[in-house]
Design a protein around this motif. Structure first.
Motif, PDB file in Angstrom:
ATOM      1  N   VAL A   1       0.844  -1.206   0.000  1.00 65.57           N
ATOM      2  CA  VAL A   1       0.000   0.000   0.000  1.00 65.57           C
ATOM      3  C   VAL A   1       0.874   1.250   0.000  1.00 65.57           C
ATOM      4  N   LEU A   2       1.924   1.246   0.822  1.00 63.54           N
ATOM      5  CA  LEU A   2       2.828   2.399   0.841  1.00 63.54           C
ATOM      6  C   LEU A   2       3.486   2.588  -0.524  1.00 63.54           C
ATOM      7  N   ALA A   3       3.920   1.483  -1.129  1.00 66.96           N
ATOM      8  CA  ALA A   3       4.576   1.577  -2.442  1.00 66.96           C
ATOM      9  C   ALA A   3       3.598   2.104  -3.487  1.00 66.96           C
ATOM     10  N   GLU A   4       2.389   1.594  -3.445  1.00 72.18           N
ATOM     11  CA  GLU A   4       1.368   2.047  -4.413  1.00 72.18           C
ATOM     12  C   GLU A   4       1.055   3.527  -4.198  1.00 72.18           C
ATOM     13  N   LEU A   5       0.956   3.911  -2.922  1.00 71.25           N
ATOM     14  CA  LEU A   5       0.604   5.293  -2.587  1.00 71.25           C
ATOM     15  C   LEU A   5       1.704   6.262  -3.018  1.00 71.25           C
ATOM     16  N   PHE A   6       2.948   5.898  -2.714  1.00 74.46           N
ATOM     17  CA  PHE A   6       4.037   6.839  -2.974  1.00 74.46           C
ATOM     18  C   PHE A   6       4.604   6.729  -4.396  1.00 74.46           C
TER      19      PHE A   6
ATOM     20  N   GLY B   1      -4.355   5.265   2.730  1.00 75.30           N
ATOM     21  CA  GLY B   1      -4.473   4.712   1.376  1.00 75.30           C
ATOM     22  C   GLY B   1      -5.912   4.624   0.921  1.00 75.30           C
ATOM     23  N   GLY B   2      -6.819   4.457   1.872  1.00 71.45           N
ATOM     24  CA  GLY B   2      -8.225   4.304   1.514  1.00 71.45           C
ATOM     25  C   GLY B   2      -8.898   5.606   1.119  1.00 71.45           C
TER      26      GLY B   2
ATOM     27  N   VAL C   1     -11.397   9.056   2.022  1.00 75.28           N
ATOM     28  CA  VAL C   1     -12.820   9.073   2.392  1.00 75.28           C
ATOM     29  C   VAL C   1     -13.692   8.936   1.148  1.00 75.28           C
ATOM     30  N   GLY C   2     -14.891   8.511   1.386  1.00 78.10           N
ATOM     31  CA  GLY C   2     -15.846   8.400   0.291  1.00 78.10           C
ATOM     32  C   GLY C   2     -15.645   7.135  -0.511  1.00 78.10           C
ATOM     33  N   LEU C   3     -16.275   7.119  -1.655  1.00 80.69           N
ATOM     34  CA  LEU C   3     -16.220   5.935  -2.500  1.00 80.69           C
ATOM     35  C   LEU C   3     -15.334   6.240  -3.692  1.00 80.69           C
ATOM     36  N   ILE C   4     -14.107   5.741  -3.661  1.00 81.13           N
ATOM     37  CA  ILE C   4     -13.172   5.991  -4.748  1.00 81.13           C
ATOM     38  C   ILE C   4     -13.039   4.739  -5.606  1.00 81.13           C
ATOM     39  N   SER C   5     -12.769   3.612  -4.958  1.00 78.12           N
ATOM     40  CA  SER C   5     -12.736   2.332  -5.670  1.00 78.12           C
ATOM     41  C   SER C   5     -12.981   1.234  -4.652  1.00 78.12           C
ATOM     42  N   THR C   6     -13.345   0.059  -5.116  1.00 76.86           N
ATOM     43  CA  THR C   6     -13.586  -1.042  -4.187  1.00 76.86           C
ATOM     44  C   THR C   6     -12.290  -1.410  -3.466  1.00 76.86           C
ATOM     45  N   TYR C   7     -11.162  -1.215  -4.134  1.00 73.07           N
ATOM     46  CA  TYR C   7      -9.865  -1.462  -3.492  1.00 73.07           C
ATOM     47  C   TYR C   7      -9.662  -0.516  -2.316  1.00 73.07           C
ATOM     48  N   GLN C   8      -9.898   0.765  -2.537  1.00 71.43           N
ATOM     49  CA  GLN C   8      -9.670   1.732  -1.463  1.00 71.43           C
ATOM     50  C   GLN C   8     -10.694   1.581  -0.343  1.00 71.43           C
ATOM     51  N   THR C   9     -11.907   1.199  -0.692  1.00 75.18           N
ATOM     52  CA  THR C   9     -12.891   0.910   0.347  1.00 75.18           C
ATOM     53  C   THR C   9     -12.434  -0.286   1.170  1.00 75.18           C
ATOM     54  N   GLY C  10     -11.854  -1.283   0.495  1.00 76.86           N
ATOM     55  CA  GLY C  10     -11.327  -2.456   1.201  1.00 76.86           C
ATOM     56  C   GLY C  10     -10.220  -2.069   2.168  1.00 76.86           C
ATOM     57  N   LEU C  11      -9.363  -1.149   1.746  1.00 75.25           N
ATOM     58  CA  LEU C  11      -8.295  -0.682   2.640  1.00 75.25           C
ATOM     59  C   LEU C  11      -8.900  -0.031   3.885  1.00 75.25           C
ATOM     60  N   ALA C  12      -9.908   0.809   3.673  1.00 72.13           N
ATOM     61  CA  ALA C  12     -10.532   1.497   4.805  1.00 72.13           C
ATOM     62  C   ALA C  12     -11.183   0.497   5.756  1.00 72.13           C
ATOM     63  N   LEU C  13     -11.851  -0.505   5.203  1.00 69.88           N
ATOM     64  CA  LEU C  13     -12.519  -1.484   6.063  1.00 69.88           C
ATOM     65  C   LEU C  13     -11.488  -2.326   6.835  1.00 69.88           C
ATOM     66  N   ALA C  14     -10.422  -2.717   6.153  1.00 66.17           N
ATOM     67  CA  ALA C  14      -9.365  -3.470   6.845  1.00 66.17           C
ATOM     68  C   ALA C  14      -8.788  -2.634   7.980  1.00 66.17           C
ATOM     69  N   ALA C  15      -8.625  -1.335   7.728  1.00 67.30           N
ATOM     70  CA  ALA C  15      -8.095  -0.450   8.767  1.00 67.30           C
ATOM     71  C   ALA C  15      -9.050  -0.380   9.948  1.00 67.30           C
TER      72      ALA C  15
END
Lengths: 315, 333
Positions: A21-26, A266-267, A269-283
């Protein structure tokens, strides 16, 4: 010191999730969009392509990792004795199904969006742990406001422009508040060095923002799902809070909390993608884990009764 | 040795799975951003965005922000764009609407700038989302830009104006015109430019082709309608096939507030979905969408106040929690 249970997830998976996630983000979301400022960009085209490709691979690795993480966390909660945790587990598994259904076009994106917001709210409510959960609660409220501002526009007679403005501003304010209060996630005062690091980050971002020479605003719009209407100082304070929390968590060996905060970042706020929503839920799930005392952590070693999946090949 | 291998095997399996997905470009995730529907209509849409047939369509509002990535940075005076889109006989129509107190359609002085609007697509529809500011080296973008000062005839010289006579009429001496600068042409003027870019400093004009655009100003608002056939007329321009959502971003410039070039208000990328469904209609007065729109500055102050309160609350929270933790940890020691 009460770090969150580090045996919650297979350690290799937790590490891979955090790193990818850090690699993808940065790399993908930030570096490929800012390296372009380096003079003589024409000569750097090849390195930029390499960075972008590494970032894209990190993205796919993060998608796979967060999917497995959610499956494990969901199953663990379903097998819990607490009915609230069972509900959270069922909702987590439901989100995976929703994400798959929307990918396979088995459900309308708008319907999936509303269901996603319901999942986030229910999981946050059923795993609520008092003051420590306040930053996560603010974050989820921000997600609801941001999600509502987009989903509500295509539902029924839609939203008026003024209503959209208010929801977006609410989402941004709640995101900033979540960041500023994120040290509460630690469950204890942050370390002195973390406070210094957080203050430094705040000053740095505030100065860059005041000077107008910042990519911060556009990155906020791109990565976090809000337009950056609030003054730069608000985001600087929020960023300082996040740095403080991550620094303090890492310094005290609380990898789960540090990873959880990274996943929230990484997630967005709001609905950006199912991947980012998954990150938020895991968090949300990781940060809802209670802290463990040293005695409890010692007792966990060798015990597979409470943590059945700790013995999986991924550990 | 064996436990080490058994620990690494699942990790390796996940890495290989990720590599397989990357190679096949099979993205398991799905965008959930605000989507703009391009609805089917039964008759050719007009190019006047204030026409009832446009205004009755449910708009999608997108927040915008100042461009702060590359110099000249700034802008952001327009905080929201309303977007509507339809299609008719394999032709896409996109209408932008935004609030602007002054129409700026004449840039006859160095310090006068025109209002403008732009739509940006990835050059290849369905590809990964490129960088919002002019794309990136490996992912080009196609930009449609409408400029108020290029719509209609060139401005006439004002009564009090004066221009030195120029003795040459050959285009060779009109260097910008000779170099092909579309803003310097006196014939075949078009209010829209068709642009492609693959990163900062690579923006270039390409053939306008069948791209059209038209702006109208009324009651403190601009509407601009862009249209182009689904099939592009050149390279680095997306094909709209109706099956794949297309990423799209928007930008507007307010000339009287000195916005030009990189000084503008930009949205994030969203998705445009061409759909066979009829457009959803509504009857909301424009005053509810554009109520003498001004940036919500008083609310910004409230937001900052919230942050301050939250910080104080955090400090109190730490104190409370640390006291509680000391109490609960005491027997253990």
């Amino acid at each position: 010191m009460r770090p969150r249970n580090s045996r919650l997830l297979p350690q290799g998976l937790l590490l891979m999730l955090a790193v990818s996630v850090l690699a993808e983000l940065f790399l993908l979301r930030t570096a490929t969009r800012t390296l372009i400022h380096i003079p003589g960009v024409g000569d750097l085209e090849a390195p930029i392509r390499v960075v972008a490709e590494v970032g894209r691979f990190a993205y796919y690795l993060a998608v796979v990792s967060v999917t497995v993480t959610l499956a494990i966390l969901g199953l663990r909660h379903v097998r819990s004795a607490s009915p609230w945790r069972v509900i959270a587990g069922v909702m987590t598994l439901a989100l995976l199904l929703i994400a798959a259904a929307v990918r396979l076009e088995g459900v309308r994106p708008e319907t999936a969006g509303w269901l996603t917001l319901v999942v986030l709210v229910v999981v946050t409510s059923t795993t609520w742990r008092g003051v420590e959960s306040i930053p996560v609660g603010l974050f989820v409220l921000g997600s609801v406001a941001a999600g509502w501002s987009s989903l509500g526009q295509v539902a029924g007679s839609g939203l008026t422009g003024t209503q959209v403005d208010m929801l977006v501003l609410a989402a941004e304010s709640l995101l900033v508040l979540a960041g500023a209060t994120s040290p509460l996630l630690l469950g204890r005062p942050p370390t002195r060095s973390a406070l210094v690091a957080g203050a430094g980050a705040t000053v740095l971002i505030a100065a860059a923002s005041a000077g107008g020479a910042s990519t911060f605003s556009i990155m906020v719009l791109w990565n976090l799902g809000v337009p950056g209407w609030l003054p730069g100082i608000a985001f600087a304070l929020a960023f300082g809070g996040v740095v403080t929390a991550i620094w303090s968590a890492m310094a005290s060996g609380d990898r789960v909390t540090a990873t959880g905060i990274v996943l929230l970042l990484g997630g967005g706020v709001g609905l950006i993608s199912t991947y980012q929503t998954g990150l938020a839920l895991a968090a949300i799930l990781l940060l809802a884990e209670p802290g463990t005392t040293h005695r409890e952590q010692t007792a966990e070693v060798g015990s597979t009764a409470d943590y059945a999946l700790a013995g999986s090949p991924l550990t | 040795m064996r436990p080490q291998a058994s620990r690494l095997a699942p990790i390796l399996a996940l890495v290989l799975l990720a590599a397989l997905l990357r190679v096949t470009a099979a993205n398991p995730a799905m965008a959930q951003t605000q989507s703009v529907g391009a609805w089917r209509v039964d008759s050719q849409p007009v190019m006047d965005g204030f026409a009832p047939e446009w205004q009755s369509i449910l708009p999608v509002f997108l927040p915008t922000t100042a461009q702060q990535v590359t110099p000249p940075m700034g802008g952001g005076t327009v905080e929201r764009i309303g977007v509507r889109a339809v299609h008719w006989e394999d032709q896409l129509y996109v209408m932008l609407e935004w609030s602007d107190p002054t129409p700026d359609q004449v840039s006859d002085r160095y310090e006068a700038f025109s209002d403008a609007a732009a739509v940006q697509f990835p050059a290849e529809a369905g590809s990964d989302v490129p960088f919002i500011c002019m794309g990136q080296a490996d992912q080009a973008v196609n930009i449609w830009q409408w400029r108020g000062d290029q719509q209609g005839d060139p401005p006439a010289l004002p009564d009090t104006g004066y221009v030195d006579m120029y003795q040459y009429s050959d285009d060779l001496y009109y260097t910008a015109r000779q170099a092909g600068n579309p803003l310097s042409q006196v014939e075949d003027r078009s209010p829209v430019q068709n642009l492609v870019a693959g990163g900062f400093g690579t923006l270039e004009v390409t053939e306008v082709g069948s791209l059209q655009g038209h702006g109208e100003y009324e009651d403190g608002r601009w509407t601009v309608v862009f249209t182009r056939p689904f099939r592009p007329s050149g390279d680095l321009q997306p094909l709209f096939d109706g099956g794949t959502p297309v990423d799209v971003a928007f930008a507007v410039w307010d000339g009287s507030r000195q916005e030009r070039d990189g000084l503008k208000s930009v949205s994030a990328f969203t998705q445009l979905t061409i759909t066979p469904e009829d457009p959803p209609r509504r009857a909301v007065p424009a005053s509810q969408d554009w109520p003498g729109y001004s940036p919500p500055n008083p609310l910004l102050a409230i937001g900052v106040g919230f942050v301050v309160v939250a910080l104080i609350g955090s400090v109190l929270g730490w104190a409370f929690l640390s006291r509680g933790k000391r109490r609960s940890d005491a027997p253990e020691e």
